[in-house]
Design an enzyme around this catalytic site. Structure first.
Site, mmCIF file in Angstrom:
data_model
loop_
_atom_site.group_PDB
_atom_site.id
_atom_site.type_symbol
_atom_site.label_atom_id
_atom_site.label_comp_id
_atom_site.label_asym_id
_atom_site.label_seq_id
_atom_site.Cartn_x
_atom_site.Cartn_y
_atom_site.Cartn_z
ATOM 1 N N LYS A 1 -7.366 -4.423 -2.449
ATOM 2 C CA LYS A 1 -7.998 -4.691 -1.291
ATOM 3 C C LYS A 1 -8.860 -3.835 -0.348
ATOM 4 O O LYS A 1 -8.607 -2.657 -0.548
ATOM 5 C CB LYS A 1 -6.721 -5.506 -0.419
ATOM 6 C CG LYS A 1 -5.651 -4.529 0.095
ATOM 7 C CD LYS A 1 -4.885 -5.440 0.962
ATOM 8 C CE LYS A 1 -3.687 -4.283 1.672
ATOM 9 N NZ LYS A 1 -4.337 -3.679 2.444
ATOM 10 N N ASP B 1 0.715 -1.094 0.158
ATOM 11 C CA ASP B 1 -0.079 0.114 -0.037
ATOM 12 C C ASP B 1 0.697 1.341 -0.115
ATOM 13 O O ASP B 1 0.575 2.243 0.733
ATOM 14 C CB ASP B 1 -1.050 -0.104 1.148
ATOM 15 C CG ASP B 1 -1.838 -1.173 1.469
ATOM 16 O OD1 ASP B 1 -1.917 -1.993 0.191
ATOM 17 O OD2 ASP B 1 -2.486 -1.427 2.440
ATOM 18 N N CYS C 1 -2.014 -2.058 8.306
ATOM 19 C CA CYS C 1 -1.633 -3.126 7.111
ATOM 20 C C CYS C 1 -0.563 -4.103 6.978
ATOM 21 O O CYS C 1 -0.557 -5.324 6.825
ATOM 22 C CB CYS C 1 -1.955 -2.656 5.813
ATOM 23 S SG CYS C 1 -3.540 -1.846 5.408
#
Length: 203
Positions: free
Chosen positions: A82, A21, A118
């Protein structure tokens, strides 16, 4: 002690890189984001030279944008969007299972953000699935230093190796006679950018 030492090894051909990310939408909310991206780009470029396969995730890209252009993800084995915080979606786990010449890797090199959300959730899932995880501290970022530091401590407590980008590069090469050493050398001659994780001595 022998078991712990063996777990710290990284082997070319048996390791994979997960990029979590590192998206444009996070840039304005994080101090030292540019330095974090610089370190991450350096590591990714070295991993490409060493033929370490990589998988990339983007968290809700509709809102947070794409991976920053400074990081070259060409050749990635997968780019997965996601909404869950862990990268370990069924699609990613399937890709990971054959990423090293048809085999699952022994070790995962993990970078990205946010460290305490994350990245940490990904590390937990990878450890549950019996992967050795090397979290690259200077290539991980959170909005606050406290969140990043405490997340790194928690990940160490569950058995992750906490590394730096240069540490990972040299572990993979193992020898100054490695065929890629001269190509890697210009990258490692550029110092790791300071991201505020370790206090700077005033002496």
């Amino acid at each position: 002690m022998i078991m712990n030492a063996a777990r710290a090894v990284l082997r070319q051909g048996k390791s994979a890189l997960l990029i979590c990310d590192i998206q444009e939408g996070f840039g304005k909310s994080m101090k030292d984001f540019d330095k974090f991206v610089q370190n991450s780009s350096k590591l990714v470029n070295a991993m490409k030279i060493l033929n370490v396969p990589m998988i990339v995730s983007e968290h809700y890209p509709k809102a947070l944008g794409k991976i920053v252009p400074e990081i070259d993800i060409s050749g990635a084995k997968g780019l997965f969007a996601k909404t869950q915080f862990s990268m370990c979606t069924p699609e990613m786990i399937k890709e990971l299972s054959t990423i090293c010449n048809g085999n699952k890797p022994e070790s995962i090199i993990l970078i990205g953000l946010e460290t305490h959300i994350c990245v940490e959730n990904t590390a937990i899932d990878l450890r549950i699935n019996d992967y050795e995880v090397h979290v690259v501290a200077d290539c991980c970022m959170s909005r606050t230093s406290e969140d990043r530091l405490l997340a790194l401590q928690r990940m160490r407590d569950i058995g992750c190796q906490i590394a730096t980008s240069e540490n990972v590069i040299y572990k993979l090469m193992q020898n100054a006679e490695h065929k890629a050493f001269k190509e890697i050398l210009p990258l490692v001659k550029t110092p790791i950018a300071y991201t505020g994780l370790v206090p700077v001595s005033k002496i």
